[in-house]
Write a protein that holds these residues in place. Structure first.
Motif, PDB file in Angstrom:
ATOM      1  N   ALA A   6       0.829  -1.207   0.000  1.00  0.00           N
ATOM      2  CA  ALA A   6       0.000   0.000   0.000  1.00  0.00           C
ATOM      3  C   ALA A   6       0.862   1.255   0.000  1.00  0.00           C
ATOM      4  O   ALA A   6       0.546   2.251  -0.678  1.00  0.00           O
ATOM      5  N   GLU A   7       1.970   1.215   0.749  1.00  0.00           N
ATOM      6  CA  GLU A   7       2.869   2.372   0.785  1.00  0.00           C
ATOM      7  C   GLU A   7       3.509   2.597  -0.585  1.00  0.00           C
ATOM      8  O   GLU A   7       3.691   3.738  -1.020  1.00  0.00           O
ATOM      9  N   LYS A   8       3.849   1.509  -1.259  1.00  0.00           N
ATOM     10  CA  LYS A   8       4.412   1.630  -2.608  1.00  0.00           C
ATOM     11  C   LYS A   8       3.386   2.233  -3.559  1.00  0.00           C
ATOM     12  O   LYS A   8       3.717   3.052  -4.425  1.00  0.00           O
ATOM     13  N   PHE A   9       2.114   1.800  -3.397  1.00  0.00           N
ATOM     14  CA  PHE A   9       1.074   2.356  -4.258  1.00  0.00           C
ATOM     15  C   PHE A   9       0.938   3.867  -4.040  1.00  0.00           C
ATOM     16  O   PHE A   9       0.769   4.630  -4.999  1.00  0.00           O
ATOM     17  N   LEU A  10       1.020   4.295  -2.779  1.00  0.00           N
ATOM     18  CA  LEU A  10       0.884   5.723  -2.492  1.00  0.00           C
ATOM     19  C   LEU A  10       1.957   6.542  -3.190  1.00  0.00           C
ATOM     20  O   LEU A  10       1.707   7.654  -3.653  1.00  0.00           O
ATOM     21  N   LYS A  11       3.158   6.008  -3.253  1.00  0.00           N
ATOM     22  CA  LYS A  11       4.234   6.703  -3.959  1.00  0.00           C
ATOM     23  C   LYS A  11       3.888   6.830  -5.444  1.00  0.00           C
ATOM     24  O   LYS A  11       4.110   7.872  -6.066  1.00  0.00           O
ATOM     25  N   LYS A  12       3.337   5.754  -6.000  1.00  0.00           N
ATOM     26  CA  LYS A  12       2.909   5.802  -7.403  1.00  0.00           C
ATOM     27  C   LYS A  12       1.756   6.786  -7.585  1.00  0.00           C
ATOM     28  O   LYS A  12       1.695   7.532  -8.565  1.00  0.00           O
ATOM     29  N   ASP A  17       1.523   7.777 -11.388  1.00  0.00           N
ATOM     30  CA  ASP A  17       1.988   6.665 -12.220  1.00  0.00           C
ATOM     31  C   ASP A  17       1.487   5.349 -11.645  1.00  0.00           C
ATOM     32  O   ASP A  17       2.221   4.610 -10.998  1.00  0.00           O
ATOM     33  N   TYR A  18       0.209   5.069 -11.856  1.00  0.00           N
ATOM     34  CA  TYR A  18      -0.365   3.827 -11.326  1.00  0.00           C
ATOM     35  C   TYR A  18      -1.446   3.334 -12.286  1.00  0.00           C
ATOM     36  O   TYR A  18      -1.993   4.095 -13.076  1.00  0.00           O
ATOM     37  N   THR A  19      -1.722   2.034 -12.199  1.00  0.00           N
ATOM     38  CA  THR A  19      -2.726   1.438 -13.073  1.00  0.00           C
ATOM     39  C   THR A  19      -4.062   1.344 -12.351  1.00  0.00           C
ATOM     40  O   THR A  19      -4.135   1.428 -11.116  1.00  0.00           O
ATOM     41  N   GLU A  20      -5.114   1.133 -13.139  1.00  0.00           N
ATOM     42  CA  GLU A  20      -6.446   0.973 -12.543  1.00  0.00           C
ATOM     43  C   GLU A  20      -6.500  -0.283 -11.679  1.00  0.00           C
ATOM     44  O   GLU A  20      -7.173  -0.317 -10.660  1.00  0.00           O
ATOM     45  N   ALA A  46      -1.745  12.487   3.827  1.00  0.00           N
ATOM     46  CA  ALA A  46      -1.752  13.886   4.271  1.00  0.00           C
ATOM     47  C   ALA A  46      -0.453  14.580   3.880  1.00  0.00           C
ATOM     48  O   ALA A  46      -0.457  15.717   3.407  1.00  0.00           O
ATOM     49  N   GLN A  47       0.666  13.893   4.080  1.00  0.00           N
ATOM     50  CA  GLN A  47       1.959  14.466   3.723  1.00  0.00           C
ATOM     51  C   GLN A  47       2.035  14.706   2.214  1.00  0.00           C
ATOM     52  O   GLN A  47       2.581  15.717   1.755  1.00  0.00           O
ATOM     53  N   HIS A  48       1.478  13.776   1.453  1.00  0.00           N
ATOM     54  CA  HIS A  48       1.474  13.939  -0.005  1.00  0.00           C
ATOM     55  C   HIS A  48       0.708  15.202  -0.393  1.00  0.00           C
ATOM     56  O   HIS A  48       1.195  16.033  -1.163  1.00  0.00           O
ATOM     57  N   PHE A  49      -0.515  15.391   0.143  1.00  0.00           N
ATOM     58  CA  PHE A  49      -1.317  16.560  -0.207  1.00  0.00           C
ATOM     59  C   PHE A  49      -0.690  17.847   0.308  1.00  0.00           C
ATOM     60  O   PHE A  49      -0.810  18.897  -0.309  1.00  0.00           O
ATOM     61  N   GLU A  50      -0.037  17.751   1.465  1.00  0.00           N
ATOM     62  CA  GLU A  50       0.532  18.944   2.071  1.00  0.00           C
ATOM     63  C   GLU A  50       1.600  19.574   1.191  1.00  0.00           C
ATOM     64  O   GLU A  50       1.772  20.787   1.154  1.00  0.00           O
ATOM     65  N   HIS A  51       2.329  18.740   0.447  1.00  0.00           N
ATOM     66  CA  HIS A  51       3.426  19.243  -0.379  1.00  0.00           C
ATOM     67  C   HIS A  51       3.070  19.326  -1.853  1.00  0.00           C
ATOM     68  O   HIS A  51       3.917  19.604  -2.688  1.00  0.00           O
TER      69      HIS A  51
END
Length: 384
Positions: A6-12, A17-20, A46-51
Motif C-alpha cells: 500500500a505504501e508503494k502504491f501511495l508513492k505511485k 503513475d499507477y494502473t487501474e 496527508a503528507q502527499h497533499f501537504e506538499h
C-alpha cells in the motif's frame, strides 16, 4: 496487498503513475485494513497533499469513497483514538498551499470538534415545495398524501411513494394553462413531465409546466436551478427559458443554474448537445462544457460532476470562494449570511452531504484556519 504494498502504491499515486488494477487493489485493501495500518496510510496521504501544488488538488472520488468506508467503520466502533488520529490527518489535509481541502465524512460529529460554529442546530433542507395549479388551487406538497393530487382536463398529477410529482396525460385532447412547481429556501423537489422528462429542482427555484406542449416544441420556464434529463424527440425540441436566455435540446442531460444572486447563468452539459441563446447570439456546448451567460456567452470546460452533485445529495466545492459557498448554504439551510471585514478569496475544495447540519459544514470550513463563523439565530456571520 499488505501495508508495504500500500505504501508503494501511495508513492505511485503521488507521482500519478499507477494502473487501474493497482488502484482497485489498494481500495480493496483499505476496506479491510486494520486501524493501525489505515492510520499510517492516511498520514502518508496527508503528507502527499501537504506538499502538492495548489492547482493539482483534484480529489480522487474513488479514493475518497474508500477512505469514507473505513471512517464509517470507525464511527460504528466509536474508537476515540481512531477519531483523534483521523482528525489530525484531516487538519493536515485541509490547509494546503492556501487551499482548503476536506473530505465529506461523518467522523466530525465527534464531540472533540468544538468550534465557533457549533452553537445552534440548523437542520438541512428537505423534499418540500408548492404546486400552483392552473385552476388557482395551491398544494403544499410535503403535506399532501401520496397518490392522485389533481385532475386538470386530461392531465393527472400524482405524488409518488418516494415523494415526487408525476404528470400523466390521458387521451390526446390539448389542455390549456400551466402549473408552477416552486421550492422554498430549504426545499427541493423532482417531477416527471408528460413527455417523460425528469426534472430535479433545487432550493429557492421554480418551473412553469404547461399542461400541454405545443406541436413545435416543449417549452418550460425556470428560475433558480434545475437539472434535466430530457426525453429525446427529434421532432419537438425541449427549451428551457430563463429571463431572456434559452437553452434548446432534443434529448440530453444538463443543469441550469440561474439564481439572481449569481454572477452568471450557467448551463452545464453532461450528455448530448445543447444550444444556448442570448440577445441574438448562440453557442453550442458539448459534454464537459459550461456556457456562462451574462451579456455575452462564454464557454469553458468544467468538472460536470461537481456541478450536479447537489441532485445526488452532496455539496461539491471545486476551488470555490467563501461567498459562492455561502450562497449555496443560505439557500439550502434557509439562513441569512453577513460578513465581518472583507471575505477571504481562498479557494475551497471538497465534498459534504447536504444532509449534514449546518454546524458540521461550517466546522469543516473552519478547519482550514482561513475562515470562522458565528451563528446568531438564523444568521451566519462570516469572519476571517
Amino acid at each position: 496487498m499488505n501495508r508495504n504494498s500500500a505504501e508503494k502504491f501511495l508513492k505511485k499515486y503521488a507521482a500519478g503513475d499507477y494502473t487501474e488494477a493497482e488502484h482497485a487493489e489498494f481500495l480493496n485493501w483499505l476496506d479491510s485494513a486494520s486501524d493501525a495500518d489505515t492510520e499510517e496510510i492516511l498520514q502518508q496521504m496527508a503528507q502527499h497533499f501537504e506538499h502538492q501544488p495548489a492547482d493539482e488538488h483534484e480529489p480522487n472520488t474513488l479514493l475518497v469513497s474508500g477512505i469514507e468506508s473505513q471512517l464509517d467503520k470507525a464511527d460504528q466502533r466509536k474508537n476515540r483514538r481512531w477519531y483523534s488520529s483521523i482528525i489530525n490527518w484531516a487538519a493536515l489535509l485541509v490547509v494546503v498551499s492556501g487551499v482548503g481541502l476536506f473530505a465529506y465524512t461523518s467522523f466530525f460529529k465527534t464531540p472533540e470538534t468544538k468550534l465557533i460554529a457549533r452553537q445552534q442546530k440548523i437542520v438541512p433542507g428537505t423534499n418540500k415545495g408548492y404546486l400552483q395549479l392552473a385552476s388557482g388551487r395551491r398544494i403544499v406538497l410535503n403535506q399532501a398524501a401520496n397518490g392522485l393530487l389533481a385532475v386538470e382536463g386530461n392531465i393527472r398529477i400524482y405524488k409518488t411513494g418516494d415523494g415526487q410529482l408525476k404528470y400523466i396525460q390521458k387521451g390526446r385532447s390539448k389542455q390549456h394553462g400551466a402549473n408552477v412547481l416552486m421550492t422554498p429556501h430549504g426545499g427541493q423537489y423532482q417531477v416527471t413531465l408528460v413527455d417523460g422528462t425528469h426534472v430535479w429542482l433545487n432550493a429557492a427555484s421554480s418551473i412553469r409546466i404547461p399542461l400541454s406542449f405545443n406541436p413545435q416544441e416543449r417549452r418550460i420556464d425556470l428560475t433558480g436551478e434545475g437539472y434535466f434529463e430530457v426525453t429525446k424527440n427529434k421532432h419537438k425540441p425541449f427549451t428551457v427559458c430563463v429571463d431572456r436566455m434559452e437553452v434548446k435540446v432534443l434529448g440530453t442531460h444538463f443543469n441550469v443554474c440561474a439564481y439572481a444572486d449569481e454572477p452568471s447563468i450557467n448551463t452545464t452539459l453532461l450528455e448530448g448537445s445543447v444550444k444556448v441563446y442570448k440577445n441574438g447570439k448562440c453557442k453550442m456546448i458539448v459534454p464537459g462544457q459550461q456556457a456562462r451567460v451574462t451579456d455575452d456567452i462564454k464557454v469553458c470546460s468544467v468538472n460536470v460532476q461537481d456541478v450536479v452533485e447537489w441532485k445526488n445529495g452532496n455539496f461539491s466545492f471545486s476551488h470555490e470562494d467563501i461567498q459562492s459557498i455561502m450562497r449555496k448554504l443560505s439557500r439550502w439551510y434557509d439562513v441569512e449570511v453577513s460578513y465581518v471585514g472583507k471575505p477571504t478569496h481562498e479557494g475551497f475544495v471538497g465534498m459534504l452531504p447536504r444532509s449534514s447540519e449546518i454546524s458540521e459544514v461550517l466546522n469543516m470550513l473552519e478547519l482550514t484556519k482561513v475562515v470562522h463563523f458565528k451563528i446568531d439565530g438564523r444568521r451566519i456571520i462570516v469572519m476571517k
